[in-house]
Enzyme design. Sequence first.
Site, mmCIF file in Angstrom:
data_model
loop_
_atom_site.group_PDB
_atom_site.id
_atom_site.type_symbol
_atom_site.label_atom_id
_atom_site.label_comp_id
_atom_site.label_asym_id
_atom_site.label_seq_id
_atom_site.Cartn_x
_atom_site.Cartn_y
_atom_site.Cartn_z
ATOM 1 N N HIS A 128 0.810 -1.225 0.000
ATOM 2 C CA HIS A 128 0.000 0.000 0.000
ATOM 3 C C HIS A 128 0.841 1.272 0.000
ATOM 4 C CE1 HIS A 128 -3.596 -2.520 1.695
ATOM 5 N NE2 HIS A 128 -3.403 -2.700 0.405
ATOM 6 N N THR A 202 -3.587 -8.288 10.783
ATOM 7 C CA THR A 202 -4.476 -7.756 9.738
ATOM 8 C C THR A 202 -5.880 -8.315 9.894
ATOM 9 O OG1 THR A 202 -4.883 -7.534 7.352
ATOM 10 C CG2 THR A 202 -3.666 -9.503 8.048
ATOM 11 N N ASN A 227 -3.264 -12.709 15.853
ATOM 12 C CA ASN A 227 -4.180 -11.576 16.028
ATOM 13 C C ASN A 227 -4.849 -11.733 17.396
ATOM 14 O OD1 ASN A 227 -6.462 -9.701 15.647
ATOM 15 N ND2 ASN A 227 -5.923 -9.792 13.483
HETATM 16 P P1 OAD Z 1 -7.152 -3.228 10.240
HETATM 17 O O1 OAD Z 1 -7.297 -2.037 11.109
HETATM 18 O O2 OAD Z 1 -8.273 -3.542 9.321
HETATM 19 O O3 OAD Z 1 -6.898 -4.516 11.133
HETATM 20 C C1 OAD Z 1 -5.953 -4.499 12.150
HETATM 21 C C2 OAD Z 1 -5.962 -5.846 12.808
HETATM 22 O O4 OAD Z 1 -4.933 -5.855 13.784
HETATM 23 C C3 OAD Z 1 -7.254 -6.200 13.533
HETATM 24 O O5 OAD Z 1 -7.674 -7.501 13.113
HETATM 25 C C4 OAD Z 1 -6.872 -6.195 15.017
HETATM 26 O O6 OAD Z 1 -7.568 -7.182 15.771
HETATM 27 C C5 OAD Z 1 -5.402 -6.532 14.931
HETATM 28 N N1 OAD Z 1 -4.594 -6.061 16.061
HETATM 29 C C6 OAD Z 1 -4.808 -5.039 16.921
HETATM 30 N N2 OAD Z 1 -3.806 -4.945 17.813
HETATM 31 C C7 OAD Z 1 -2.925 -5.923 17.497
HETATM 32 C C8 OAD Z 1 -1.682 -6.353 18.042
HETATM 33 N N3 OAD Z 1 -1.108 -5.745 19.092
HETATM 34 N N4 OAD Z 1 -1.056 -7.413 17.467
HETATM 35 C C9 OAD Z 1 -1.606 -8.047 16.397
HETATM 36 N N5 OAD Z 1 -2.781 -7.677 15.852
HETATM 37 C C10 OAD Z 1 -3.427 -6.643 16.388
HETATM 38 O O7 OAD Z 1 -5.761 -3.054 9.458
HETATM 39 P P2 OAD Z 1 -5.272 -3.789 8.149
HETATM 40 O O8 OAD Z 1 -5.775 -5.183 8.084
HETATM 41 O O9 OAD Z 1 -3.822 -3.554 8.036
HETATM 42 O O10 OAD Z 1 -5.325 0.476 3.460
HETATM 43 O O11 OAD Z 1 -6.018 -2.926 7.050
HETATM 44 C C11 OAD Z 1 -5.784 -3.179 5.698
HETATM 45 C C12 OAD Z 1 -5.820 -1.879 4.933
HETATM 46 O O12 OAD Z 1 -7.029 -1.167 5.209
HETATM 47 C C13 OAD Z 1 -4.738 -0.885 5.315
HETATM 48 O O13 OAD Z 1 -3.502 -1.128 4.693
HETATM 49 C C14 OAD Z 1 -5.332 0.405 4.889
HETATM 50 C C15 OAD Z 1 -6.728 0.232 5.404
HETATM 51 O O14 OAD Z 1 -7.700 1.002 4.810
HETATM 52 C C16 OAD Z 1 -4.824 1.527 2.839
HETATM 53 O O15 OAD Z 1 -4.346 2.477 3.428
HETATM 54 C C17 OAD Z 1 -4.920 1.420 1.365
#
Ligand code: OAD
Length: 261
Positions: A128, A202, A227
């Site tokens: 991204h 994620t 996660n």
């Molecule tokens: P999300 O915010 O959708 O998901 C974050 C995940 O991290 C969730 O499932 C949480 O449960 C988990 N989480 C929280 N704290 C954590 C920890 N300490 N250790 C491990 N996991 C934890 O973020 P992404 O999946 O990265 O796109 O989102 C994908 C994309 O959506 C991003 O890259 C962004 C966003 O819109 C763009 O900017 C294009």
Amino acid sequence: MTSSSLTSSTSIPDEIAQKLRAAQHIAVMTGAGVSAESGIATFRDALTGLWANFKAEDLATPQAFVRDPALVWGWYEWRRAQVMQTQPNAGHIALAAMARQVPQLTLITQNVDDLHERAGSSAVLHLHGSILAARCFDCGFPYQHRASLQQDHAKLAPPVCPECGGAVRPGVVWFGENLPHDVWQEAERAVRECDVLIIAGTSGVVYPAAGLAELAFRKRKTIIQINPQATNQDKFASLVMTGPSGVCLPQLLAAAWPELR
Ligand code: OAD
């Protein structure tokens, strides 16, 4: 392999530790959760997630930038300042250490921060883009940006492109935009070729990145999912570690390479 689940305080099954240790190629895909323990907000966590507090359609689309460039640029300047003021956590550091133990480790991230690199990982595949990069919205000319370090998300007019006079935009992939082609190809190839895929932090809802888990599952790879919450990718995993990546990734490292403890 049977599917199992454990909390971050229990031990890693020997079979998984051995798979990691014997792997010729480990692929890792990270998301915002991996940077959460460094203090960077995720997107979809209830209450604290960026998309719980801001509207993606006002801030993370090309149309939003055309409509109000200062709103979008100011918001990214604020996030850029946050990234620059944080440090890698134990999860980032464990992945950099793991890369030193295996013949090949491909680190694929959806994150736009540089915390993997600052922890010592190299050749990170940023699906991204990067929040630290900037380029012209009109002509694509790369812009050497100096962050203003603004501490709030106030509107801020974007710089002007020295080549064409267009508005400079953040170097991230917005909704509705394509992923960088070569980066995506390399990520897909790594998932096809790896022995083990680790997915950490994620929600697995944003495609095409989320499709990498399905691809690995179809290819019968060993998948480790990390996660604190359940996700729709758990069903693909040989091992689900329910806990923060800053705890689980060091655990995996120590289980596979106990001499590093
Ligand atoms: P999300 O915010 O959708 O998901 C974050 C995940 O991290 C969730 O499932 C949480 O449960 C988990 N989480 C929280 N704290 C954590 C920890 N300490 N250790 C491990 N996991 C934890 O973020 P992404 O999946 O990265 O796109 O989102 C994908 C994309 O959506 C991003 O890259 C962004 C966003 O819109 C763009 O900017 C294009």
